[in-house]
Design a protein around this motif. Structure first.
Motif, PDB file in Angstrom:
ATOM      1  N   GLY A  33       0.812  -1.199   0.000  1.00 56.43           N
ATOM      2  CA  GLY A  33       0.000   0.000   0.000  1.00 56.43           C
ATOM      3  C   GLY A  33       0.852   1.257   0.000  1.00 56.43           C
ATOM      4  O   GLY A  33       1.797   1.392  -0.779  1.00 56.43           O
ATOM      5  N   GLU A  34       0.551   2.176   0.929  1.00 51.54           N
ATOM      6  CA  GLU A  34       1.285   3.429   1.014  1.00 51.54           C
ATOM      7  C   GLU A  34       2.526   3.322   1.889  1.00 51.54           C
ATOM      8  O   GLU A  34       3.205   4.326   2.119  1.00 51.54           O
ATOM      9  N   HIS A  35       2.838   2.131   2.370  1.00 58.81           N
ATOM     10  CA  HIS A  35       3.978   1.960   3.261  1.00 58.81           C
ATOM     11  C   HIS A  35       5.266   1.640   2.513  1.00 58.81           C
ATOM     12  O   HIS A  35       6.258   1.260   3.128  1.00 58.81           O
ATOM     13  N   GLN A  36       5.272   1.762   1.215  1.00 62.26           N
ATOM     14  CA  GLN A  36       6.465   1.502   0.412  1.00 62.26           C
ATOM     15  C   GLN A  36       6.837   2.746  -0.390  1.00 62.26           C
ATOM     16  O   GLN A  36       6.026   3.652  -0.572  1.00 62.26           O
ATOM     17  N   LEU A  37       8.085   2.764  -0.841  1.00 60.68           N
ATOM     18  CA  LEU A  37       8.565   3.853  -1.692  1.00 60.68           C
ATOM     19  C   LEU A  37       9.199   3.248  -2.931  1.00 60.68           C
ATOM     20  O   LEU A  37      10.018   2.328  -2.831  1.00 60.68           O
ATOM     21  N   PHE A  38       8.815   3.744  -4.091  1.00 60.21           N
ATOM     22  CA  PHE A  38       9.425   3.322  -5.352  1.00 60.21           C
ATOM     23  C   PHE A  38       9.661   4.595  -6.154  1.00 60.21           C
ATOM     24  O   PHE A  38       8.713   5.204  -6.653  1.00 60.21           O
TER      25      PHE A  38
END
Length: 379
Positions: free
Chosen positions: A341-346
């Motif tokens: 969800g929003e807990h990752q960064l790409f």
């Protein structure tokens, strides 16, 4: 009505707690309570008619039935777990007293119509009620609140199972297209062409490349059906890929891999690293750079895993709104968003000194533990 990231409706009641089911459940509770009231009165020597027992308890029960949907909303809005739970516990304590008061005042609307003597003013009756029954009645609030939390956890479990199914389907597709989309046909063909050239020039290197390619294909196709794997398994696959590129390009390409020791216990989405590194190699070599370079850094930053891949190719487009994203990068972005969800960064970026950079940040997951879907209410 919209769905929150954890799969729980942001408004209204869940299908498991419809108005009809709430009414039926409270009515059954009221019937038992009324019968108990009649039986208790009889045992203590002042029997009352059955209809009076029901007339005494059922209105209060139905008032609580009417308030239950709001209590369920409060359970979802202010859960008794996670950071800040003591403040929410205090809030629910205050709210329980407020609901008890509202329930009693609502019952007072019905009270004058009941054929019993009204020998006390409203204030006196209210104070007497709180002295005798407030604690007992407040338990009704906490029971409904507990049902709300059980409902919430059940909804999360269903959402996790549904998301796990989606991830398994994506992984299955990823394994099947690993030789087409991610390994890319031209990579396989170019590697075979390099092998055919090395057969005459350096049979030993040709044999090494065949062995590495065979091991890499075997690992890619033999992955177990799980969306997450230990980091060391991803590194094993990546090392075969790096070895093939070293044999293929020799001094024209330098691939440097740095992995911090405290990061090796993490779990990552399966088939995550190789397509990103291949993309960097393709850009670095494709630029005609006589000394193409790709740097891979993996380390732990607090409670997150940070992966960075840098190359000295031409870089992405300078207009950040129009970054060119190939099939492998789009696939990776979609899988990370689905898993975390929003807990990752790409993030894709052009480096100031030239070249491109891909940065990934993921929540740390201990190897061997059950992979969690990170959209669960901020957990």
């Amino acid at each position: 009505m919209t769905d929150s990231p954890n799969g729980i409706s942001a408004g209204g009641m869940r299908p498991g707690f419809t108005a009809r089911r709430i009414f039926v459940g409270w009515t059954l509770f009221g019937c038992v309570s009324s019968l108990q009231e009649v039986l208790s009165a009889s045992i203590h020597g002042y029997p009352i008619p059955l209809w009076m027992g029901f007339a005494l308890d059922m209105p209060k029960v139905w008032i609580w039935a009417a308030m239950s949907p709001l209590i369920l909303r409060l359970a979802r809005r202010y859960p008794l777990h996670g950071p800040g739970w003591p403040a929410r516990l205090l809030l629910h304590t205050v709210l329980s007293a407020l609901f008890v008061l509202v329930g009693y005042l609502a019952f007072e609307i019905y009270y004058p119509w009941f054929p019993w003597p009204v020998d006390q003013p409203l204030m006196a009756r209210t104070l007497r009620f709180f002295a005798l029954s407030a604690v007992t009645d407040s338990l009704l609030y906490w029971v409904v609140l507990a049902f709300g939390h059980v409902e919430q956890e059940a909804a999360r479990a269903v959402a996790r199972e549904r998301r796990a199914t989606v991830l398994e389907e994506q992984l299955s597709r990823a394994r099947l297209d690993a030789l087409t989309v991610r390994l890319q046909p031209h990579f396989l063909f170019n590697t075979l062409h390099a092998i055919s050239t090395l057969v005459l020039e350096s049979p030993r290197n040709a044999n090494r490349m065949i062995t590495r390619l065979s091991d890499m294909l075997r690992l890619t196709l033999s992955r177990t059906r799980t969306p997450f794997v230990p980091l060391h398994q991803e590194l094993e696959l990546l090392e075969h890929y790096i070895a093939i590129q070293d044999l293929r390009f020799g001094d024209h390409l330098s691939i440097n891999l740095t992995v911090a020791g405290d990061a090796t216990s993490a779990t990552v989405p399966a088939l995550l690293l190789q397509p990103i590194v291949e993309n960097a190699v393709r850009h670095a070599i494709g630029a005609g750079n006589p000394e193409a370079r790709v740097d891979i850094e993996i380390r732990r930053v607090g409670d997150r895993l940070r992966l960075e891949v840098h190359d000295n190719g031409p870089g992405f487009k300078r207009d950040m709104a129009g970054l060119e994203e190939g099939e492998g990068l789009r696939n990776t972005r979609a899988r990370l968003r689905e898993a975390y969800g929003e807990h990752q960064l790409f993030a894709l970026a052009d480096r100031p000194e030239g070249g491109a950079s891909v940065t990934i940040e993921l929540p740390i997951e201990v190897s061997g533990s059950e992979a969690r879907m990170m959209n669960d209410n901020g957990e």
